[in-house]
Design a protein around this motif. Structure first.
Motif, PDB file in Angstrom:
ATOM      1  N   PHE A  58       0.828  -1.201   0.000  1.00 30.79           N
ATOM      2  CA  PHE A  58       0.000   0.000   0.000  1.00 30.79           C
ATOM      3  C   PHE A  58       0.868   1.258   0.000  1.00 30.79           C
ATOM      4  CE2 PHE A  58      -3.750  -2.555   1.168  1.00 30.79           C
ATOM      5  CZ  PHE A  58      -4.700  -1.931   0.385  1.00 30.79           C
TER       6      PHE A  58
ATOM      7  N   LEU B  22     -10.521   0.317   2.440  1.00 29.35           N
ATOM      8  CA  LEU B  22      -9.261  -0.343   2.097  1.00 29.35           C
ATOM      9  C   LEU B  22      -8.661  -1.086   3.286  1.00 29.35           C
ATOM     10  CD1 LEU B  22      -7.519   2.321  -0.204  1.00 29.35           C
ATOM     11  CD2 LEU B  22      -8.914   0.354  -0.851  1.00 29.35           C
TER      12      LEU B  22
ATOM     13  N   TYR C 160     -11.342  -3.736   5.044  1.00 31.68           N
ATOM     14  CA  TYR C 160     -11.498  -4.987   4.309  1.00 31.68           C
ATOM     15  C   TYR C 160     -10.302  -5.901   4.529  1.00 31.68           C
ATOM     16  CZ  TYR C 160     -11.338  -8.324   0.507  1.00 31.68           C
ATOM     17  OH  TYR C 160     -11.227  -9.495  -0.210  1.00 31.68           O
ATOM     18  N   HIS C 161      -9.095  -5.366   4.354  1.00 29.34           N
ATOM     19  CA  HIS C 161      -7.907  -6.213   4.456  1.00 29.34           C
ATOM     20  C   HIS C 161      -7.685  -6.719   5.882  1.00 29.34           C
ATOM     21  CE1 HIS C 161      -7.150  -4.368   0.517  1.00 29.34           C
ATOM     22  NE2 HIS C 161      -6.440  -5.447   0.280  1.00 29.34           N
TER      23      HIS C 161
ATOM     24  N   TRP D  80     -16.273  -4.419   1.783  1.00 27.60           N
ATOM     25  CA  TRP D  80     -15.836  -4.092   0.425  1.00 27.60           C
ATOM     26  C   TRP D  80     -17.016  -3.745  -0.473  1.00 27.60           C
ATOM     27  CZ3 TRP D  80     -11.607  -2.266  -1.192  1.00 27.60           C
ATOM     28  CH2 TRP D  80     -11.365  -2.166  -2.557  1.00 27.60           C
TER      29      TRP D  80
ATOM     30  N   TYR E 118     -18.076  -0.223   0.527  1.00 31.63           N
ATOM     31  CA  TYR E 118     -17.095   0.751   0.032  1.00 31.63           C
ATOM     32  C   TYR E 118     -17.285   0.990  -1.470  1.00 31.63           C
ATOM     33  CZ  TYR E 118     -12.637   2.339  -1.896  1.00 31.63           C
ATOM     34  OH  TYR E 118     -11.670   3.004  -2.608  1.00 31.63           O
TER      35      TYR E 118
ATOM     36  N   VAL F 270      -7.499   8.585  -3.617  1.00 35.45           N
ATOM     37  CA  VAL F 270      -7.211   7.195  -3.269  1.00 35.45           C
ATOM     38  C   VAL F 270      -5.754   7.029  -2.844  1.00 35.45           C
ATOM     39  CG1 VAL F 270      -7.153   4.819  -4.157  1.00 35.45           C
ATOM     40  CG2 VAL F 270      -9.046   6.335  -4.755  1.00 35.45           C
TER      41      VAL F 270
ATOM     42  N   CYS G 138      -4.520   5.015   0.450  1.00 35.52           N
ATOM     43  CA  CYS G 138      -3.524   3.939   0.429  1.00 35.52           C
ATOM     44  C   CYS G 138      -2.414   4.186   1.457  1.00 35.52           C
ATOM     45  CB  CYS G 138      -2.922   3.811  -0.970  1.00 35.52           C
ATOM     46  SG  CYS G 138      -4.009   3.087  -2.208  1.00 35.52           S
TER      47      CYS G 138
ATOM     48  N   THR H 299      -3.722   3.559   4.909  1.00 33.04           N
ATOM     49  CA  THR H 299      -3.875   2.109   5.058  1.00 33.04           C
ATOM     50  C   THR H 299      -2.525   1.454   5.294  1.00 33.04           C
ATOM     51  OG1 THR H 299      -5.860   2.054   3.669  1.00 33.04           O
ATOM     52  CG2 THR H 299      -4.631  -0.005   3.899  1.00 33.04           C
TER      53      THR H 299
ATOM     54  N   VAL I 109      -2.312  -3.941  -5.829  1.00 31.16           N
ATOM     55  CA  VAL I 109      -2.555  -3.128  -4.630  1.00 31.16           C
ATOM     56  C   VAL I 109      -2.322  -1.648  -4.933  1.00 31.16           C
ATOM     57  CG1 VAL I 109      -2.017  -2.886  -2.162  1.00 31.16           C
ATOM     58  CG2 VAL I 109      -1.787  -5.098  -3.256  1.00 31.16           C
TER      59      VAL I 109
ATOM     60  N   PHE J  61      -6.750  -0.243  -7.407  1.00 31.27           N
ATOM     61  CA  PHE J  61      -7.690   0.522  -6.583  1.00 31.27           C
ATOM     62  C   PHE J  61      -8.076   1.838  -7.240  1.00 31.27           C
ATOM     63  CE2 PHE J  61      -5.688  -2.155  -3.225  1.00 31.27           C
ATOM     64  CZ  PHE J  61      -6.836  -2.846  -2.883  1.00 31.27           C
TER      65      PHE J  61
ATOM     66  N   ASP K 147     -11.905   2.590  -8.392  1.00 29.34           N
ATOM     67  CA  ASP K 147     -12.566   3.831  -7.988  1.00 29.34           C
ATOM     68  C   ASP K 147     -13.240   4.488  -9.186  1.00 29.34           C
ATOM     69  OD1 ASP K 147     -12.757   5.937  -5.698  1.00 29.34           O
ATOM     70  OD2 ASP K 147     -12.082   7.103  -7.425  1.00 29.34           O
TER      71      ASP K 147
END
Length: 304
Positions: free
Chosen positions: A51, A86, A89-90, A174, A177, A192, A196, A199, A233, A237, A241
């Motif tokens: 990320f 982000l 979810y992970h 997810w 989102y 975004v 990231c 995250t 990754v 994303f 988006d």
């Protein structure tokens, strides 16, 4: 005539955005390959590294147009949505893999495309829920179930309930989102990059709290980590988006079921996995589901 031209331009823009979303799905199909090639780096450490790379890749685009960095100045609900989607979810998915068998956790997690189809019916202008989209998503889910079942016996043990709950939570996060991103379509995709980076910071904190640091062992593994950060990754994303905000999110939800099948095909082709008979059935079901959804997107809205 001008109204027809304007409508045609909107349709082209929507199609282009949907294609961008398809690009994210294709990149996610490489996730398992690059993750396998990255060695034994712990999950949260790998998330922090990738990320960070993905966020920096987004920031790098600001060199040519520094004004795009202003996209980071968003209200706190937007940041909550982006980082919550982000990282949330992970974190939930990694927890599910620790607390439940990977096959069962993965299958439950792959409810998110179906949930996207269901949730998207509430979007403005969606025209209600179309039967074709639901049928397509159901066929896709059946295909993923066939794929997972073909890898080995699915045994939903009661003792792994916390892991199953985490996997289901990840699916809801997810899907929410993805669909809520369409409601904040005015937020530039450049934001975004900030999501990231935050995250990455939160993943690093979880790594330091719960894991032992293990670095990639050689140049090949480092290269896999770099490719993970740039592609599945990173760019994925940003493309997702764009697809969710300006494309056909229901069609994206259905076609997302192609990711695990494409991933398995890639693993087989590169020698990381063996082919299973269920792979062909999974391909047929997912292709049938995607075609059903495409027909529904082209037809007149019919609420169900």
């Amino acid at each position: 005539m001008s109204q027809t031209a304007s409508s045609s331009a909107r349709d082209r823009a929507r199609s282009a955005a949907t294609v961008a979303g398809f690009g994210a799905i294709l990149l996610w199909s490489l996730l398992a390959l690059f993750a396998a090639a990255s060695g034994t780096v712990p999950p949260f450490q790998l998330a922090a590294m990738t990320f960070w790379i993905g966020g920096l890749c987004g920031c790098a685009t600001w060199i040519a147009r520094p004004s795009r960095a202003w996209a980071l100045l968003q209200p706190w609900p937007v940041w909550l949505l982006g980082v919550g989607g982000l990282f949330g979810y992970h974190a939930l998915y990694f927890s599910a893999l620790r607390l439940a068998p990977p096959a069962e956790a993965g299958l439950i997690n792959y409810l998110w495309p179906l949930l996207i189809v269901l949730f998207s019916a509430r979007l403005p202008g969606a025209g209600g829920l179309r039967a074709g989209h639901v049928a397509g998503a159901a066929l896709g889910l059946a295909g993923v179930a066939a794929l997972f079942a073909g890898r080995g016996n699915l045994d939903f043990a009661a003792g792994a309930f916390p892991g199953y709950a985490a996997a289901l939570g990840a699916a809801f996060v997810w899907a929410a989102y993805s669909v809520l991103s369409a409601r904040v379509g005015e937020v530039p995709t450049d934001a975004v990059a900030g999501f990231c980076l935050v995250t990455a910071a939160l993943s690093l904190a979880c790594h330091l709290a719960f894991e032992t640091t293990l670095w990639p062992a050689d140049a090949t593994q480092w290269g896999a980590v770099l490719l993970l950060g740039i592609g599945p990754v990173g760019a994925a994303f940003y493309l997702w988006d764009i697809g969710c905000k300006r494309g056909d999110v229901r069609l994206l939800g259905v076609t997302a079921y192609a990711a695990p099948v494409l991933s398995t095909l890639i693993l087989v082709a590169t020698g990381y996995a063996k082919p299973v008979p269920a792979l062909a059935l999974a391909c047929l079901l997912i292709v049938a589901g995607a075609l059903t959804a495409v027909r529904a997107s082209r037809a007149e809205p019919k609420a169900v």
